[in-house]
Design an enzyme around this catalytic site. Structure first.
Site, PDB file in Angstrom:
ATOM      1  N   GLY A 270      35.207 -96.072  30.954  1.00  0.00           N
ATOM      2  CA  GLY A 270      33.953 -95.074  30.333  1.00  0.00           C
ATOM      3  C   GLY A 270      34.245 -93.711  30.897  1.00  0.00           C
ATOM      4  O   GLY A 270      35.367 -93.510  31.673  1.00  0.00           O
TER       5      GLY A 270
ATOM      6  N   ASP B 144      28.202 -98.693  26.160  1.00  0.00           N
ATOM      7  CA  ASP B 144      27.448 -97.909  25.921  1.00  0.00           C
ATOM      8  C   ASP B 144      27.338 -96.670  24.516  1.00  0.00           C
ATOM      9  O   ASP B 144      26.415 -96.116  24.005  1.00  0.00           O
ATOM     10  CB  ASP B 144      27.181 -96.652  26.989  1.00  0.00           C
ATOM     11  CG  ASP B 144      26.486 -97.597  28.117  1.00  0.00           C
ATOM     12  OD1 ASP B 144      25.900 -98.751  27.810  1.00  0.00           O
ATOM     13  OD2 ASP B 144      26.298 -96.898  29.260  1.00  0.00           O
TER      14      ASP B 144
ATOM     15  N   ARG C 262      -2.141-106.548   8.850  1.00  0.00           N
ATOM     16  CA  ARG C 262      -1.361-106.732   7.527  1.00  0.00           C
ATOM     17  C   ARG C 262      -0.886-108.121   7.420  1.00  0.00           C
ATOM     18  O   ARG C 262      -0.350-108.383   6.457  1.00  0.00           O
ATOM     19  CB  ARG C 262      -0.299-105.757   7.398  1.00  0.00           C
ATOM     20  CG  ARG C 262      -0.672-104.366   7.071  1.00  0.00           C
ATOM     21  CD  ARG C 262       0.209-103.465   6.187  1.00  0.00           C
ATOM     22  NE  ARG C 262       1.714-104.068   6.346  1.00  0.00           N
ATOM     23  CZ  ARG C 262       2.463-103.295   7.217  1.00  0.00           C
ATOM     24  NH1 ARG C 262       2.140-102.130   7.808  1.00  0.00           N
ATOM     25  NH2 ARG C 262       3.894-103.548   7.783  1.00  0.00           N
TER      26      ARG C 262
ATOM     27  N   ARG D 130      27.858-107.601  28.126  1.00  0.00           N
ATOM     28  CA  ARG D 130      29.018-107.079  28.663  1.00  0.00           C
ATOM     29  C   ARG D 130      30.185-108.059  28.232  1.00  0.00           C
ATOM     30  O   ARG D 130      31.256-107.979  28.238  1.00  0.00           O
ATOM     31  CB  ARG D 130      29.175-106.934  29.807  1.00  0.00           C
ATOM     32  CG  ARG D 130      28.896-105.495  30.426  1.00  0.00           C
ATOM     33  CD  ARG D 130      29.314-105.051  31.750  1.00  0.00           C
ATOM     34  NE  ARG D 130      28.558-103.935  32.432  1.00  0.00           N
ATOM     35  CZ  ARG D 130      28.898-102.706  31.919  1.00  0.00           C
ATOM     36  NH1 ARG D 130      29.912-102.468  31.094  1.00  0.00           N
ATOM     37  NH2 ARG D 130      28.279-101.606  32.314  1.00  0.00           N
TER      38      ARG D 130
HETATM   39  P1  ATP Z   1      30.985 -97.444  32.410  1.00  0.00           P
HETATM   40  O1  ATP Z   1      30.107 -96.244  31.770  1.00  0.00           O
HETATM   41  O2  ATP Z   1      31.057 -98.215  31.059  1.00  0.00           O
HETATM   42  O3  ATP Z   1      30.159 -98.089  33.511  1.00  0.00           O
HETATM   43  P2  ATP Z   1      32.745 -95.807  33.765  1.00  0.00           P
HETATM   44  O4  ATP Z   1      34.132 -95.700  33.725  1.00  0.00           O
HETATM   45  O5  ATP Z   1      31.840 -94.470  33.364  1.00  0.00           O
HETATM   46  O6  ATP Z   1      32.285 -97.286  32.872  1.00  0.00           O
HETATM   47  P3  ATP Z   1      31.961 -95.359  36.459  1.00  0.00           P
HETATM   48  O7  ATP Z   1      31.297 -96.346  37.502  1.00  0.00           O
HETATM   49  O8  ATP Z   1      30.950 -94.155  36.119  1.00  0.00           O
HETATM   50  O9  ATP Z   1      31.905 -96.258  35.212  1.00  0.00           O
HETATM   51  O10 ATP Z   1      33.486 -94.771  36.916  1.00  0.00           O
HETATM   52  C1  ATP Z   1      34.300 -95.513  37.260  1.00  0.00           C
HETATM   53  C2  ATP Z   1      35.129 -95.036  38.283  1.00  0.00           C
HETATM   54  O11 ATP Z   1      35.750 -93.852  37.858  1.00  0.00           O
HETATM   55  C3  ATP Z   1      34.560 -94.687  39.693  1.00  0.00           C
HETATM   56  O12 ATP Z   1      34.265 -95.892  40.298  1.00  0.00           O
HETATM   57  C4  ATP Z   1      35.661 -93.600  40.287  1.00  0.00           C
HETATM   58  O13 ATP Z   1      36.699 -94.290  40.619  1.00  0.00           O
HETATM   59  C5  ATP Z   1      36.078 -93.076  38.960  1.00  0.00           C
HETATM   60  N1  ATP Z   1      35.143 -91.727  38.851  1.00  0.00           N
HETATM   61  C6  ATP Z   1      33.933 -91.671  38.329  1.00  0.00           C
HETATM   62  N2  ATP Z   1      33.460 -90.230  38.272  1.00  0.00           N
HETATM   63  C7  ATP Z   1      34.308 -89.490  38.556  1.00  0.00           C
HETATM   64  C8  ATP Z   1      34.752 -88.088  38.762  1.00  0.00           C
HETATM   65  N3  ATP Z   1      33.834 -87.287  38.647  1.00  0.00           N
HETATM   66  N4  ATP Z   1      35.810 -87.795  39.357  1.00  0.00           N
HETATM   67  C9  ATP Z   1      36.626 -88.730  39.749  1.00  0.00           C
HETATM   68  N5  ATP Z   1      36.729 -90.098  39.404  1.00  0.00           N
HETATM   69  C10 ATP Z   1      35.487 -90.294  39.154  1.00  0.00           C
END
Ligand code: ATP
Length: 319
Positions: A102, A128, A212, A253
């Site tokens: 994501g 999502d 209704r 999920r």
């Molecule tokens: P979902 O939204 O489906 O849960 P996602 O990939 O958005 O999936 P997150 O937990 O937001 O899930 O991100 C997964 C991993 O990506 C985090 O645990 C972290 O390791 C890395 N990550 C998230 N945001 C950042 C960021 N701003 N910079 C660097 N790495 C990030």
């Protein structure tokens, strides 16, 4: 380019396995060595990396979850951690990385390329449907089908007992799952983060419908708009009949991916390998108007995916 790796990161979504399978098989058929990194960025830092073979991804397409497993790795937001990750990739001779996940995971991939010059291609995998510049992400369709199936079952019992059912579905910032599942099950009301809710008006609508002669009542609420408990509290004393709460939670999920998700994941997996071989980097595979293409990660991540308000209007007209 000789060797690439693939990982799944963040929240898992159905169809990730089909994407892994496509990356591995198309990569091998294109003459590359393909490695699998287990447990996302956390596994990368632990060097949990192994070569994948044509056979190691056999029989996984129909499975939910991800055979490579996934994780949250909060320390990956630090530049020093990403530098460490890049060193590990180089040590293993990995010249290109496919990250399936994501928004958060895609941010991590983009920074890895920007700072450490590791070629990366993202594949949008999240239930999502909140990732911009792609019509769909992998897992959304399966999730929708799971939600629709659950609401359908609740409708049966709702009509037998003349109760209102409040169904909480996933969607922290996007009302897509709530809107589409509510629309195609004929829910009486849909509460989403994009539209402020007026409980007085909502209660009056439900009461009118009951007068209704409508005997079942389903209210679908996206978790990012309100909790099902809050909605029930607001409605119960205004409508004067019983409500029941169902929070679908993590079942959304799981499950075997639909044909749509398997196909989308297979197409995107192949497109990701092609992009790496063409020398593209810091891009994401995307579905746009039925075609698979690539879009720049920085553009995807600075944009917020907007819910198509025509769907909201349609749900309102038809309920
Ligand atoms: P979902 O939204 O489906 O849960 P996602 O990939 O958005 O999936 P997150 O937990 O937001 O899930 O991100 C997964 C991993 O990506 C985090 O645990 C972290 O390791 C890395 N990550 C998230 N945001 C950042 C960021 N701003 N910079 C660097 N790495 C990030």
């Amino acid at each position: 380019m000789k060797r690439i790796a693939v990982m799944t990161s963040g929240g898992d979504s159905p169809g990730m396995n089909a994407a892994i399978r496509a990356v591995v098989r198309y990569g091998i058929k294109s003459g590359l060595e393909v490695y699998g990194i287990r447990r996302g960025y956390a596994g990368l830092l632990d060097e949990d990396i192994e070569p994948m073979t044509f056979a190691s991804v056999g029989g996984i397409m129909e499975k939910g979850g991800t055979i490579l497993r996934s994780s949250r790795c909060p320390e990956f937001v630090r530049k020093e951690t990403r530098a460490e990750a890049a060193k590990i990739l180089k040590k293993h001779g990995i010249e290109g990385l496919v990250v399936i996940g994501g928004e958060g995971s895609l941010h991590g991939a983009m920074f890895l390329e920007e700072e450490q010059k590791i070629p990366v291609v993202g594949i949008p995998g999240t239930i999502d449907n909140d990732i911009a510049m792609t019509d769909m992400s992998i897992g959304v369709d399966t999730c929708l089908n799971t939600v629709v199936d659950a609401i359908q079952k609740l409708k049966d019992t709702a009509s037998s007992h003349e109760r209102a059912f409040i169904v909480e579905v996933m969607g922290r910032s996007s009302g897509y799952i709530a809107t589409v599942s509510g629309l195609v099950t004929g829910a009486e009301a849909i509460i989403i983060p994009e539209v402020p809710v007026n409980y007085e008006e909502l209660a009056n609508k439900l009461l009118e419908e009951r007068e209704r002669g409508k005997i079942n009542c389903i209210v679908v609420v996206a978790e990012g708009a309100a909790s099902a408990y809050t909605v029930a509290r607001h409605l119960e004393y205004r409508i004067g009949y019983e409500t029941r709460i169902t929070i679908l939670g993590h079942i959304q999920r799981g499950g075997s991916p639909t044909a749509f998700d398997r196909l989308l994941a297979s197409r995107m997996g192949v497109a990701a390998v092609e992009a790496l071989m063409r020398g593209e980097s810091s891009v994401m595979t995307a579905l746009q108007g039925g075609k698979i293409t690539t879009v720049k990660l920085d553009e995807v991540l600075k944009e917020k995916k907007r819910l198509d308000m025509e769907l909201v209007k349609l749900a309102g007209i038809l309920s």
